[in-house]
Design a protein around this motif. Structure first.
Motif, short mmCIF file in Angstrom:
data_model
loop_
_atom_site.label_atom_id
_atom_site.label_comp_id
_atom_site.label_asym_id
_atom_site.label_seq_id
_atom_site.Cartn_x
_atom_site.Cartn_y
_atom_site.Cartn_z
N GLY A 8 0.83 -1.20 0.00
CA GLY A 8 0.00 0.00 0.00
C GLY A 8 0.87 1.24 0.00
N GLU A 9 0.23 2.39 -0.10
CA GLU A 9 0.96 3.66 -0.10
C GLU A 9 0.87 4.27 1.29
OE1 GLU A 9 1.30 7.94 -2.38
OE2 GLU A 9 -0.51 6.77 -2.60
N ARG A 10 2.02 4.65 1.82
CA ARG A 10 2.07 5.19 3.18
C ARG A 10 2.59 6.62 3.21
NH1 ARG A 10 -0.79 1.31 3.65
NH2 ARG A 10 -0.30 -0.57 4.79
N SER A 11 2.61 7.28 2.08
CA SER A 11 3.14 8.65 2.08
C SER A 11 2.08 9.64 1.65
CB SER A 11 4.41 8.74 1.23
OG SER A 11 4.13 8.45 -0.13
N THR A 12 2.38 10.46 0.70
CA THR A 12 1.59 11.65 0.38
C THR A 12 0.14 11.39 0.00
OG1 THR A 12 2.41 11.56 -1.88
CG2 THR A 12 3.62 12.94 -0.33
N GLY A 13 -0.14 10.29 -0.69
CA GLY A 13 -1.52 10.03 -1.11
C GLY A 13 -2.13 8.87 -0.37
N TYR A 14 -1.75 8.67 0.85
CA TYR A 14 -2.06 7.49 1.66
C TYR A 14 -3.23 6.67 1.09
CZ TYR A 14 -2.64 4.42 5.61
OH TYR A 14 -2.71 3.31 6.39
N ASN A 15 -2.88 5.49 0.61
CA ASN A 15 -3.88 4.58 0.04
C ASN A 15 -3.44 3.16 0.39
OD1 ASN A 15 -5.57 2.96 -1.44
ND2 ASN A 15 -5.00 3.78 -3.42
N GLU A 16 -4.04 2.60 1.43
CA GLU A 16 -3.62 1.28 1.88
C GLU A 16 -3.92 0.19 0.86
OE1 GLU A 16 -7.37 0.11 4.74
OE2 GLU A 16 -5.74 1.27 5.57
N ASN A 17 -4.75 0.48 -0.14
CA ASN A 17 -5.09 -0.50 -1.17
C ASN A 17 -4.26 -0.35 -2.44
OD1 ASN A 17 -7.17 -1.73 0.39
ND2 ASN A 17 -8.45 0.04 -0.06
N SER A 143 5.37 9.82 -12.46
CA SER A 143 4.20 10.64 -12.12
C SER A 143 2.99 10.27 -12.96
CB SER A 143 4.52 12.13 -12.30
OG SER A 143 5.52 12.52 -11.39
N VAL A 144 3.19 9.99 -14.25
CA VAL A 144 2.09 9.58 -15.13
C VAL A 144 1.51 8.26 -14.62
CG1 VAL A 144 1.57 8.72 -17.45
CG2 VAL A 144 2.87 10.84 -17.17
N GLU A 145 2.36 7.29 -14.30
CA GLU A 145 1.87 6.00 -13.81
C GLU A 145 1.20 6.15 -12.45
OE1 GLU A 145 1.51 3.23 -15.40
OE2 GLU A 145 2.52 4.01 -17.16
N TYR A 146 1.74 7.02 -11.60
CA TYR A 146 1.16 7.25 -10.28
C TYR A 146 -0.24 7.84 -10.43
CZ TYR A 146 0.56 9.12 -5.57
OH TYR A 146 0.07 9.42 -4.32
N ASP A 147 -0.39 8.84 -11.30
CA ASP A 147 -1.71 9.44 -11.52
C ASP A 147 -2.70 8.42 -12.09
OD1 ASP A 147 -0.82 11.87 -10.56
OD2 ASP A 147 -0.43 12.71 -12.56
N ARG A 148 -2.20 7.56 -12.98
CA ARG A 148 -3.05 6.51 -13.56
C ARG A 148 -3.50 5.54 -12.46
NH1 ARG A 148 -3.03 1.58 -15.67
NH2 ARG A 148 -0.86 1.09 -15.28
N MET A 149 -2.59 5.18 -11.58
CA MET A 149 -2.93 4.28 -10.48
C MET A 149 -4.00 4.90 -9.57
SD MET A 149 -0.72 3.17 -7.16
CE MET A 149 -1.07 4.78 -6.51
N LYS A 150 -3.86 6.20 -9.29
CA LYS A 150 -4.83 6.87 -8.42
C LYS A 150 -6.22 6.88 -9.04
CE LYS A 150 -3.04 10.86 -7.58
NZ LYS A 150 -2.60 12.16 -7.06
N GLN A 151 -6.29 6.99 -10.38
CA GLN A 151 -7.59 7.01 -11.05
C GLN A 151 -8.28 5.65 -11.02
OE1 GLN A 151 -6.74 8.48 -14.95
NE2 GLN A 151 -6.40 10.57 -14.25
N LEU A 152 -7.50 4.59 -10.81
CA LEU A 152 -8.06 3.24 -10.80
C LEU A 152 -8.68 2.89 -9.45
CD1 LEU A 152 -5.27 1.30 -12.74
CD2 LEU A 152 -7.48 2.08 -13.60
N ARG A 153 -8.55 3.73 -8.46
CA ARG A 153 -9.07 3.44 -7.11
C ARG A 153 -10.53 3.18 -7.12
NH1 ARG A 153 -6.17 7.67 -3.02
NH2 ARG A 153 -4.19 7.61 -4.00
#
Length: 153
Positions: A8-17, A143-153
């Motif tokens: 999971g993500e534990r930093s700026t965009g905290y997303n445990e999934n 950053s592009v892949e990170y933004d893409r990952m966030k949109q898939l939530r």
């Protein structure tokens, strides 16, 4: 491009999934390429954390500590090159614990914090401007892949 969110993500965009992934992997890549991409991806996350901190504290110095840094000259250099600044590496063993103890002692009136009280022997890792320029391209891909990952939530 490696997404380092294996737990999971534990930093700026905290997303445990959030999940980890590798994008752009081909047969031409080997285990060292994957290891390097993983190390670089964590350093790319440090850029976002650093940018957020510097928006509040513009003169913030970058000092790093930890066993992984102490053990790996490559890791230290990647972080300096990705951040695009020289970094100080604390030589204090268990630096986080050391800092917590100093704060506790200061807050209980046992010591007065000063630059001498909190400084330890720091070693500077100089960044390479040419490498930093190359890492800027990698940071864009990340950053592009990170933004893409966030949109898939």
């Amino acid at each position: 491009t490696f997404m380092p969110f294996l737990a999971g993500e534990r930093s700026t965009g905290y997303n445990e999934n959030a999940t980890g992934s590798i994008h752009g992997l081909t047969m031409a890549h080997d285990a060292i390429d994957i290891l390097q991409a993983g190390m670089e991806s964590v350093a790319f996350r440090f850029v976002e954390i650093s940018d957020q901190l510097k928006s509040i504290f513009p003169d913030l110095a970058t000092v790093a500590s930890g066993g992984a840094l102490a053990a790996s000259p490559v890791w230290k250099q990647i972080i300096a090159d990705v951040l695009g600044c020289d970094i100080g590496r604390s030589s204090t063993h268990e630096a986080s614990l050391h800092g917590a103890v100093l704060l506790a002692l200061a807050n209980t009136g046992k010591i007065e914090l000063s630059d001498e009280a909190i400084s330890s022997e720091n070693r500077t890792i100089a960044y390479h401007p040419e490498c930093h320029e190359l890492y800027k391209k990698g940071l864009k891909r990340h950053s592009v892949e990170y933004d893409r990952m966030k949109q898939l939530r």
